[in-house]
Design an enzyme around this catalytic site. Structure first.
Site, PDB file in Angstrom:
ATOM      1  N   LYS A 168      31.616   6.403  51.234  1.00 30.91           N
ATOM      2  CA  LYS A 168      32.200   7.312  52.222  1.00 30.91           C
ATOM      3  C   LYS A 168      32.894   8.471  51.504  1.00 30.91           C
ATOM      4  O   LYS A 168      33.934   8.289  50.872  1.00 30.91           O
ATOM      5  CB  LYS A 168      33.233   6.598  53.103  1.00 30.91           C
ATOM      6  CG  LYS A 168      33.675   7.512  54.253  1.00 30.91           C
ATOM      7  CD  LYS A 168      34.924   7.046  54.940  1.00 30.91           C
ATOM      8  CE  LYS A 168      36.180   7.666  54.382  1.00 30.91           C
ATOM      9  NZ  LYS A 168      36.273   9.135  54.498  1.00 30.91           N
TER      10      LYS A 168
ATOM     11  N   GLU B 226      41.960   3.928  41.854  1.00 31.75           N
ATOM     12  CA  GLU B 226      42.411   5.092  41.065  1.00 31.75           C
ATOM     13  C   GLU B 226      43.283   5.918  41.999  1.00 31.75           C
ATOM     14  O   GLU B 226      42.769   6.528  42.937  1.00 31.75           O
ATOM     15  CB  GLU B 226      41.215   5.923  40.588  1.00 31.75           C
ATOM     16  CG  GLU B 226      40.218   5.174  39.722  1.00 31.75           C
ATOM     17  CD  GLU B 226      40.742   4.797  38.354  1.00 31.75           C
ATOM     18  OE1 GLU B 226      41.814   5.300  37.957  1.00 31.75           O
ATOM     19  OE2 GLU B 226      40.103   3.968  37.693  1.00 31.75           O
TER      20      GLU B 226
ATOM     21  N   CYS C  24      44.771  14.387  40.165  1.00 32.05           N
ATOM     22  CA  CYS C  24      45.669  13.235  40.009  1.00 32.05           C
ATOM     23  C   CYS C  24      46.397  13.299  38.669  1.00 32.05           C
ATOM     24  O   CYS C  24      47.499  12.794  38.528  1.00 32.05           O
ATOM     25  CB  CYS C  24      44.865  11.945  40.122  1.00 32.05           C
ATOM     26  SG  CYS C  24      43.402  11.960  39.070  1.00 32.05           S
TER      27      CYS C  24
HETATM   28  P1  NAD Z   1      43.518   9.831  50.723  1.00 28.27           P
HETATM   29  O1  NAD Z   1      44.084   8.537  50.272  1.00 28.27           O
HETATM   30  O2  NAD Z   1      44.153  10.527  51.866  1.00 28.27           O
HETATM   31  O3  NAD Z   1      41.986   9.669  51.134  1.00 28.27           O
HETATM   32  C1  NAD Z   1      41.036   9.167  50.211  1.00 28.27           C
HETATM   33  C2  NAD Z   1      39.888   8.547  50.974  1.00 28.27           C
HETATM   34  O4  NAD Z   1      40.357   7.394  51.658  1.00 28.27           O
HETATM   35  C3  NAD Z   1      39.286   9.455  52.048  1.00 28.27           C
HETATM   36  O5  NAD Z   1      37.882   9.277  52.028  1.00 28.27           O
HETATM   37  C4  NAD Z   1      39.901   8.926  53.322  1.00 28.27           C
HETATM   38  O6  NAD Z   1      39.112   9.162  54.463  1.00 28.27           O
HETATM   39  C5  NAD Z   1      39.975   7.442  53.020  1.00 28.27           C
HETATM   40  N1  NAD Z   1      40.981   6.698  53.789  1.00 28.27           N
HETATM   41  C6  NAD Z   1      42.173   7.131  54.246  1.00 28.27           C
HETATM   42  N2  NAD Z   1      42.815   6.132  54.906  1.00 28.27           N
HETATM   43  C7  NAD Z   1      42.005   5.035  54.850  1.00 28.27           C
HETATM   44  C8  NAD Z   1      42.091   3.714  55.346  1.00 28.27           C
HETATM   45  N3  NAD Z   1      43.154   3.286  56.023  1.00 28.27           N
HETATM   46  N4  NAD Z   1      41.075   2.870  55.117  1.00 28.27           N
HETATM   47  C9  NAD Z   1      39.987   3.271  54.411  1.00 28.27           C
HETATM   48  N5  NAD Z   1      39.831   4.520  53.925  1.00 28.27           N
HETATM   49  C10 NAD Z   1      40.838   5.395  54.129  1.00 28.27           C
HETATM   50  O7  NAD Z   1      43.475  10.758  49.432  1.00 28.27           O
HETATM   51  P2  NAD Z   1      43.011  12.278  49.350  1.00 28.27           P
HETATM   52  O8  NAD Z   1      44.072  13.116  49.975  1.00 28.27           O
HETATM   53  O9  NAD Z   1      41.604  12.406  49.806  1.00 28.27           O
HETATM   54  O10 NAD Z   1      42.968  12.525  47.779  1.00 28.27           O
HETATM   55  C11 NAD Z   1      44.062  12.891  47.039  1.00 28.27           C
HETATM   56  C12 NAD Z   1      44.666  11.696  46.320  1.00 28.27           C
HETATM   57  O11 NAD Z   1      43.682  11.105  45.467  1.00 28.27           O
HETATM   58  C13 NAD Z   1      45.814  12.063  45.418  1.00 28.27           C
HETATM   59  O12 NAD Z   1      46.837  11.116  45.555  1.00 28.27           O
HETATM   60  C14 NAD Z   1      45.202  11.976  44.022  1.00 28.27           C
HETATM   61  O13 NAD Z   1      46.128  11.758  42.994  1.00 28.27           O
HETATM   62  C15 NAD Z   1      44.250  10.856  44.187  1.00 28.27           C
HETATM   63  N6  NAD Z   1      43.216  10.897  43.145  1.00 28.27           N
HETATM   64  C16 NAD Z   1      43.271   9.979  42.141  1.00 28.27           C
HETATM   65  C17 NAD Z   1      42.335  10.012  41.105  1.00 28.27           C
HETATM   66  C18 NAD Z   1      42.382   9.020  39.988  1.00 28.27           C
HETATM   67  O14 NAD Z   1      41.390   8.911  39.274  1.00 28.27           O
HETATM   68  N7  NAD Z   1      43.470   8.289  39.802  1.00 28.27           N
HETATM   69  C19 NAD Z   1      41.322  10.980  41.124  1.00 28.27           C
HETATM   70  C20 NAD Z   1      41.287  11.891  42.177  1.00 28.27           C
HETATM   71  C21 NAD Z   1      42.243  11.834  43.186  1.00 28.27           C
END
Ligand code: NAD
Length: 484
Positions: A175, A251, A285
């Protein structure tokens, strides 16, 4: 040139499925609607999971070299469509085309090839016992993986997740984030054309809670979840996944310290720090969003750093001259600027930015924010503790190495850090003392896919990369053979 209106589809069991409920896709740089994507229903997620389960039977049994052949064809297709993919990533994320073409999209193909080769060449461990028994380790694919992606580096993460999952014989339901459906959709088309068998890779679009994301994490026939996103989302997913005891790899967020010591090469440190703070508009991140500068060089360094950050050119992300793109959405822009307000109310000085650039139409409708440098806050302030995920960096002076380590470790995150110094002893001491998954010395975001990547504390569970991905995507079985 007028842009096509993108009619994004799911990809389920080798077919491109239009789906029902459609949501709008907006170009972050102008907020124009550039297409629509379908929101997956529980039935569509279930169809994707069943397709993946069915495909697992043959894909998991195929020889690693047979899988490599298809994955290499996929990688080759990615290479051939490089410029188109770079443009799609800019449309999805608002990141500059300059960045997307500077090796970023190029790494997708080599990552997939790396894992395809690793699956062919990986050996196994053997433990002979003094009593004549021989133990050896067999590895087999785990099953159906649920891949849940964030919006900030969407295509990069497709390669980091799909590469090892498929190479080691698993099948997946992926997804993409609701903000960035274009890249994963196009990559699915390329995988399809490259001959990936139906059901091995499935893509279902949609949102998180009460939508596709939740349906995936709660589906009883999904064996593992590889999630990248916010720490808070990770907690919700962990609870959902616990019901069927799924294996998880997370992650999550970060609040990296970029530590500049007085003996650093200042010009290089400035260049690295601008990249660490503002690459992808700070929406990484690993972004060096806390700039720790030794007090003896604080002012000269900050002068150079501010001057370099002022040079960043916001504007049309498709223009190769633009060096600062757009934030992902109006909501996110609002969230990021609310932290600048917190800083102001806490008595901080805004050394640079804090406002929006004055851009011509249609970019005046986009989600741009100037590079922002904040000074004068204590390390405990929310601005220095929470992940802002925008072009906002908080500068914090320090006196001693011990103090730098204390400030750097004094957050709930532990993903990465940057140390800038020419003192080898200091590098060794600090890389040991910092509670993070990756330490870059005198550089930022150099990634060798053979090395582990992941976070400590609230920044994640598990590691991706090289044989660390092998541990997640395979079951290890011990075979103990008697010599009698
Ligand atoms: P997010 O957690 O809002 O969403 C990430 C994904 O999870 C999306 O596809 C979203 O639709 C889905 N999602 C949200 N709620 C959910 C639920 N209850 N159940 C299942 N899926 C759900 O994050 P974002 O705003 O898309 O991305 C930014 C974040 O990602 C930042 O915190 C960043 O640090 C982190 N990030 C981490 C890494 C790493 O490698 N550590 C890399 C890139 C981004």
């Amino acid at each position: 040139m007028p842009r096509p209106v993108y009619e994004v589809t799911h990809y389920i069991n080798g077919e491109f499925v239009k789906g029902g409920n459609r949501f709008e896709i907006r170009y972050p740089a102008t907020n124009e609607v550039i297409g629509t994507a379908p929101e997956g229903t529980p039935d569509e997620v279930d169809a994707a999971v069943q397709a993946a389960r069915q495909a697992f039977k043959s894909w998991s049994q195929a020889s690693p070299s047979a899988r490599r052949k298809v994955l290499r064809a996929f990688a080759q297709a990615i290479r051939e469509h490089h410029d188109e993919l770079a443009e799609l990533e800019t449309l999805d994320v608002g990141r500059t085309i300059r960045d997307n073409k500077a090796g970023y999209i190029r790494s997708l193909a080599s990552t997939i090839e790396y894992y395809a080769d690793l699956a062919v060449t990986a050996g196994t461990e053997a433990y002979p016992m003094s009593n004549g028994y021989l133990n050896y380790i067999l590895r087999s694919p785990v099953g159906v993986g649920g891949l849940i992606l964030p919006w900030n580096v969407p295509m990069l993460l497709v390669s980091w997740k799909v590469g090892p999952a498929l190479a080691f014989g698993n099948t997946v339901v992926m997804k993409p984030a609701e903000w960035t459906p274009l890249g994963a959709w196009r990559l699915a088309q390329l995988a399809h054309e490259a001959g990936l068998p139906p059901g091995v890779l499935n893509v279902v679009h949609g949102f998180g809670p009460d939508s596709t994301g939740e349906y995936i994490t709660k589906h009883p026939d999904i064996d593992l979840i590889s999630f990248t996103g916010e720490s808070a989302t990770g907690k919700t997913i962990m609870e959902a996944a616990a019901k069927s005891l799924k294996r998880v790899s997370f992650e999550l967020g970060g609040k990296a310290a970029n530590i500049i010591f007085e003996d650093a090469d200042l010009d290089r440190a400035v260049k690295v720090s601008v990249d660490a703070a503002f690459q992808n508009q700070g929406q990484l991140c690993i972004a060096g969003s806390r700039l720790l500068v030794q007090r003896s060089i604080y002012e000269p360094f900050m002068e150079k750093f501010t001057a370099a950050a002022r040079e960043l050119r916001p504007g049309d992300p498709m223009n190769p001259e633009t060096t600062l793109g757009s934030l992902i959405s109006a909501e996110h822009l609002q969230r990021v600027t609310s932290y600048i307000e917190v800083a102001r109310q806490s008595g901080a000085a805004i050394r640079l930015g804090g406002d929006r650039p004055d851009l011509p139409a249609p970019f005046n409708q986009g989600n741009f924010l100037n590079a922002t440098i904040i000074e004068g806050l204590p390390p405990q302030n929310r601005v220095c503790q929470e992940e802002i995920f925008g072009p906002v960096v908080a500068a914090l002076p320090f006196d001693t190495e011990e103090e730098a380590v204390e400030i750097a470790n004094g957050v709930n995150y532990g993903l990465s850090a940057v140390i800038q110094t020419r003192d080898v002893g200091r590098v060794l001491r600090l890389s040991n003392a910092l509670n993070v998954g990756t330490v870059w010395v005198n550089d930022f975001f150099v990634r060798d896919i053979r090395t582990p990547f992941g976070g400590m504390k609230q920044s994640g569970i598990g590691r991706e990369g090289g044989t660390f991905s092998l541990d997640f995507w395979t079951e290890a079985k011990t075979v103990c053979v008697s010599s009698q």
